[in-house]
Motif scaffolding. Structure first.
Motif, PDB file in Angstrom:
ATOM      1  N   THR A  19       0.875  -1.188  -0.060  1.00 19.41           N
ATOM      2  CA  THR A  19       0.101   0.009   0.031  1.00 19.41           C
ATOM      3  C   THR A  19       1.040   1.197  -0.136  1.00 19.41           C
ATOM      4  O   THR A  19       0.549   2.375  -0.598  1.00 19.41           O
ATOM      5  CB  THR A  19      -0.996   0.028   1.312  1.00 19.41           C
ATOM      6  OG1 THR A  19      -0.281  -0.071   2.629  1.00 19.41           O
ATOM      7  CG2 THR A  19      -1.963  -0.996   1.153  1.00 19.41           C
ATOM      8  N   ILE A  20       2.143   1.272   0.759  1.00 18.03           N
ATOM      9  CA  ILE A  20       2.915   2.312   0.485  1.00 18.03           C
ATOM     10  C   ILE A  20       3.659   2.562  -0.671  1.00 18.03           C
ATOM     11  O   ILE A  20       3.817   3.699  -1.002  1.00 18.03           O
ATOM     12  CB  ILE A  20       4.013   2.174   1.698  1.00 18.03           C
ATOM     13  CG1 ILE A  20       3.225   1.932   3.367  1.00 18.03           C
ATOM     14  CG2 ILE A  20       4.804   3.495   1.953  1.00 18.03           C
ATOM     15  CD1 ILE A  20       4.175   1.659   4.272  1.00 18.03           C
ATOM     16  N   GLU A  21       3.711   1.083  -1.344  1.00 13.50           N
ATOM     17  CA  GLU A  21       4.499   1.493  -2.697  1.00 13.50           C
ATOM     18  C   GLU A  21       3.488   1.978  -3.663  1.00 13.50           C
ATOM     19  O   GLU A  21       3.742   2.743  -4.553  1.00 13.50           O
ATOM     20  CB  GLU A  21       4.728   0.021  -3.219  1.00 13.50           C
ATOM     21  CG  GLU A  21       6.012  -0.564  -2.411  1.00 13.50           C
ATOM     22  CD  GLU A  21       6.076  -1.936  -2.485  1.00 13.50           C
ATOM     23  OE1 GLU A  21       7.127  -2.546  -2.280  1.00 13.50           O
ATOM     24  OE2 GLU A  21       5.295  -2.785  -3.192  1.00 13.50           O
ATOM     25  N   ASN A  22       2.219   1.642  -3.496  1.00 11.11           N
ATOM     26  CA  ASN A  22       1.095   2.250  -4.312  1.00 11.11           C
ATOM     27  C   ASN A  22       1.138   3.668  -4.095  1.00 11.11           C
ATOM     28  O   ASN A  22       0.693   4.555  -5.084  1.00 11.11           O
ATOM     29  CB  ASN A  22      -0.310   1.644  -4.029  1.00 11.11           C
ATOM     30  CG  ASN A  22      -0.269   0.287  -4.409  1.00 11.11           C
ATOM     31  OD1 ASN A  22       0.546  -0.149  -5.412  1.00 11.11           O
ATOM     32  ND2 ASN A  22      -1.043  -0.611  -4.197  1.00 11.11           N
ATOM     33  N   ALA A  23       1.114   4.348  -2.852  1.00 12.85           N
ATOM     34  CA  ALA A  23       0.946   5.595  -2.501  1.00 12.85           C
ATOM     35  C   ALA A  23       1.982   6.492  -3.394  1.00 12.85           C
ATOM     36  O   ALA A  23       1.936   7.489  -3.704  1.00 12.85           O
ATOM     37  CB  ALA A  23       0.968   5.871  -1.007  1.00 12.85           C
ATOM     38  N   LEU A  64      -5.549  17.972  -3.295  1.00 12.13           N
ATOM     39  CA  LEU A  64      -4.316  17.443  -3.962  1.00 12.13           C
ATOM     40  C   LEU A  64      -4.516  15.811  -3.984  1.00 12.13           C
ATOM     41  O   LEU A  64      -3.751  15.435  -4.860  1.00 12.13           O
ATOM     42  CB  LEU A  64      -3.147  17.864  -3.578  1.00 12.13           C
ATOM     43  CG  LEU A  64      -2.616  19.284  -3.600  1.00 12.13           C
ATOM     44  CD1 LEU A  64      -1.396  19.619  -2.943  1.00 12.13           C
ATOM     45  CD2 LEU A  64      -2.546  19.717  -5.075  1.00 12.13           C
ATOM     46  N   LEU A  65      -4.704  15.298  -2.880  1.00 16.02           N
ATOM     47  CA  LEU A  65      -4.816  13.855  -2.587  1.00 16.02           C
ATOM     48  C   LEU A  65      -6.025  13.076  -2.372  1.00 16.02           C
ATOM     49  O   LEU A  65      -6.897  13.673  -1.803  1.00 16.02           O
ATOM     50  CB  LEU A  65      -3.721  13.540  -1.568  1.00 16.02           C
ATOM     51  CG  LEU A  65      -2.290  14.082  -1.906  1.00 16.02           C
ATOM     52  CD1 LEU A  65      -1.559  13.964  -0.394  1.00 16.02           C
ATOM     53  CD2 LEU A  65      -1.506  13.325  -2.886  1.00 16.02           C
ATOM     54  N   LEU A  66      -6.155  11.893  -2.787  1.00 21.23           N
ATOM     55  CA  LEU A  66      -7.133  11.041  -2.433  1.00 21.23           C
ATOM     56  C   LEU A  66      -6.643  10.330  -1.168  1.00 21.23           C
ATOM     57  O   LEU A  66      -5.628   9.555  -1.308  1.00 21.23           O
ATOM     58  CB  LEU A  66      -7.537  10.040  -3.618  1.00 21.23           C
ATOM     59  CG  LEU A  66      -8.198  10.834  -4.749  1.00 21.23           C
ATOM     60  CD1 LEU A  66      -8.139   9.691  -5.959  1.00 21.23           C
ATOM     61  CD2 LEU A  66      -9.676  11.516  -4.493  1.00 21.23           C
ATOM     62  N   VAL A  67      -7.438  10.114   0.019  1.00 24.58           N
ATOM     63  CA  VAL A  67      -7.004   9.603   1.152  1.00 24.58           C
ATOM     64  C   VAL A  67      -8.071   8.808   1.766  1.00 24.58           C
ATOM     65  O   VAL A  67      -9.088   9.212   1.877  1.00 24.58           O
ATOM     66  CB  VAL A  67      -6.592  10.731   2.052  1.00 24.58           C
ATOM     67  CG1 VAL A  67      -5.927  10.024   3.532  1.00 24.58           C
ATOM     68  CG2 VAL A  67      -5.522  11.929   1.479  1.00 24.58           C
ATOM     69  N   GLU A  68      -7.552   7.821   2.505  1.00 17.15           N
ATOM     70  CA  GLU A  68      -8.300   6.741   3.038  1.00 17.15           C
ATOM     71  C   GLU A  68      -7.916   6.914   4.776  1.00 17.15           C
ATOM     72  O   GLU A  68      -6.752   7.438   4.837  1.00 17.15           O
ATOM     73  CB  GLU A  68      -8.235   5.336   2.895  1.00 17.15           C
ATOM     74  CG  GLU A  68      -8.758   4.998   1.442  1.00 17.15           C
ATOM     75  CD  GLU A  68      -8.657   3.472   1.280  1.00 17.15           C
ATOM     76  OE1 GLU A  68      -7.684   2.645   2.097  1.00 17.15           O
ATOM     77  OE2 GLU A  68      -9.208   2.933   0.042  1.00 17.15           O
ATOM     78  N   TYR A  69      -8.951   6.917   5.570  1.00 17.38           N
ATOM     79  CA  TYR A  69      -8.485   7.195   7.073  1.00 17.38           C
ATOM     80  C   TYR A  69      -9.245   6.008   7.850  1.00 17.38           C
ATOM     81  O   TYR A  69     -10.177   5.295   7.546  1.00 17.38           O
ATOM     82  CB  TYR A  69      -9.205   8.333   7.505  1.00 17.38           C
ATOM     83  CG  TYR A  69      -8.836   9.823   7.007  1.00 17.38           C
ATOM     84  CD1 TYR A  69      -7.859  10.317   7.290  1.00 17.38           C
ATOM     85  CD2 TYR A  69      -9.256  10.181   5.693  1.00 17.38           C
ATOM     86  CE1 TYR A  69      -7.311  11.503   6.800  1.00 17.38           C
ATOM     87  CE2 TYR A  69      -8.921  11.235   4.999  1.00 17.38           C
ATOM     88  CZ  TYR A  69      -7.851  12.160   5.587  1.00 17.38           C
ATOM     89  OH  TYR A  69      -7.373  13.209   4.994  1.00 17.38           O
ATOM     90  N   VAL A 106      -4.213   6.876  -1.385  1.00 19.99           N
ATOM     91  CA  VAL A 106      -4.523   6.111  -2.518  1.00 19.99           C
ATOM     92  C   VAL A 106      -4.502   6.586  -3.818  1.00 19.99           C
ATOM     93  O   VAL A 106      -4.799   5.864  -4.609  1.00 19.99           O
ATOM     94  CB  VAL A 106      -5.897   5.510  -2.143  1.00 19.99           C
ATOM     95  CG1 VAL A 106      -5.744   4.792  -0.863  1.00 19.99           C
ATOM     96  CG2 VAL A 106      -6.997   6.558  -1.955  1.00 19.99           C
ATOM     97  N   GLY A 107      -4.458   7.918  -3.867  1.00 23.13           N
ATOM     98  CA  GLY A 107      -4.516   8.349  -5.311  1.00 23.13           C
ATOM     99  C   GLY A 107      -4.021   9.919  -5.215  1.00 23.13           C
ATOM    100  O   GLY A 107      -3.939  10.668  -4.178  1.00 23.13           O
ATOM    101  N   LYS A 108      -3.865  10.809  -6.275  1.00 20.89           N
ATOM    102  CA  LYS A 108      -3.774  11.837  -6.433  1.00 20.89           C
ATOM    103  C   LYS A 108      -4.605  12.653  -7.454  1.00 20.89           C
ATOM    104  O   LYS A 108      -4.986  12.229  -8.574  1.00 20.89           O
ATOM    105  CB  LYS A 108      -2.245  12.268  -7.128  1.00 20.89           C
ATOM    106  CG  LYS A 108      -1.690  13.555  -7.028  1.00 20.89           C
ATOM    107  CD  LYS A 108      -0.147  13.560  -7.430  1.00 20.89           C
ATOM    108  CE  LYS A 108       0.246  15.157  -7.537  1.00 20.89           C
ATOM    109  NZ  LYS A 108       1.742  15.010  -7.758  1.00 20.89           N
ATOM    110  N   LYS A 109      -5.305  13.778  -6.962  1.00 19.52           N
ATOM    111  CA  LYS A 109      -6.338  14.527  -7.511  1.00 19.52           C
ATOM    112  C   LYS A 109      -5.607  15.229  -8.596  1.00 19.52           C
ATOM    113  O   LYS A 109      -4.489  15.757  -8.838  1.00 19.52           O
ATOM    114  CB  LYS A 109      -7.090  15.405  -6.757  1.00 19.52           C
ATOM    115  CG  LYS A 109      -7.655  14.577  -5.752  1.00 19.52           C
ATOM    116  CD  LYS A 109      -8.595  15.571  -4.761  1.00 19.52           C
ATOM    117  CE  LYS A 109      -9.750  14.773  -3.828  1.00 19.52           C
ATOM    118  NZ  LYS A 109     -10.209  15.995  -3.005  1.00 19.52           N
ATOM    119  N   LYS A 110      -6.558  15.495  -9.610  1.00 18.26           N
ATOM    120  CA  LYS A 110      -5.981  16.553 -10.705  1.00 18.26           C
ATOM    121  C   LYS A 110      -6.218  17.843 -10.059  1.00 18.26           C
ATOM    122  O   LYS A 110      -6.990  18.325  -9.473  1.00 18.26           O
ATOM    123  CB  LYS A 110      -6.915  16.632 -12.027  1.00 18.26           C
ATOM    124  CG  LYS A 110      -6.522  15.259 -12.888  1.00 18.26           C
ATOM    125  CD  LYS A 110      -7.591  15.225 -14.036  1.00 18.26           C
ATOM    126  CE  LYS A 110      -7.510  13.955 -14.919  1.00 18.26           C
ATOM    127  NZ  LYS A 110      -8.290  14.071 -15.912  1.00 18.26           N
TER     128      LYS A 110
END
Length: 199
Positions: free
Chosen positions: A41-45, A146-151, A191-195
């Motif tokens: 999951t860290i590699e994906n981030a 900027l970012l897509l985040v899970e909590y 989990v991702g980066k926003k445009k």
């Protein structure tokens, strides 16, 4: 110039990496206690941010030593600060510029001025904390843009925070870590980066 950024996969270290990436060639560094631990999951981030990631391993026996420190102190702060200091010191031995995601209102981990001066004086590196002037509300506003985040609570989010492995080492000693750590500690994972938007 390369900058070695201490990286958990969470929102703060991700935002710090993005900021430093404006000026430096960022390399993300995630520390683990167990060399066999996988960090997908860290590699994906890291991949979502577009920066290379290196997995690093703390010295053998450090998890057990830090678990004992938490148990003897009755709280985790000193151990977590020691771990963080070790990680920053390790990176400072390899990079001219080292960074992390500590914020203005963080208490742990947070290196003191004397600790920073000692590391930088000994290694000749520079320690940069781009979020140190930002309070949490402003960090959250930037992250939301900027970012897509899970909590989630500690143990439910697979990031590179030190706490989960220390809790496991404490549990291996037959002690319930919930009695030693503050309750309701929220963790984050990118989990991702926003445009980018202009708003």
């Amino acid at each position: 110039m390369k900058a070695g950024v201490l990286y958990s996969g969470g929102k703060d270290s991700s935002l710090a990496a993005i900021m430093l990436g404006t000026y430096y060639e960022v390399e993300l560094n995630t520390f683990v206690f167990d060399p066999a631990r996988l960090i997908p999951t860290i590699e994906n981030a890291a991949q979502a941010l577009g920066f290379p990631l290196r997995k690093r391993v703390f010295p053998e026996g450090m998890a057990e030593e830090m678990a004992e420190m938490v148990i003897s102190c009755g709280y985790p702060n000193d151990a977590i600060n020691r771990i963080h200091q070790t990680a920053i010191g390790t990176l400072a031995g390899e990079y001219k510029v080292v960074g992390d995601g500590t914020r203005f209102d963080d208490r742990v981990p947070m290196l003191t001025r004397a600790q920073v001066q000692s590391i930088c004086g000994r290694t000749g590196s520079t320690y940069v904390r781009p979020l140190l002037g930002y309070m949490r509300s402003e960090v959250d506003w930037l992250v939301d843009r900027l970012l897509l985040v899970e909590y989630g609570e500690t143990g439910t989010i697979e990031n590179g925070d030190y706490e989960s492995e220390i809790r496991a080492a404490i549990r291996a000693r037959g002690v319930d870590p919930a009695t030693l750590f503050p309750p309701h500690h929220e963790q984050s994972l990118v989990v991702g980066k926003k445009k980018c938007t202009n708003n």
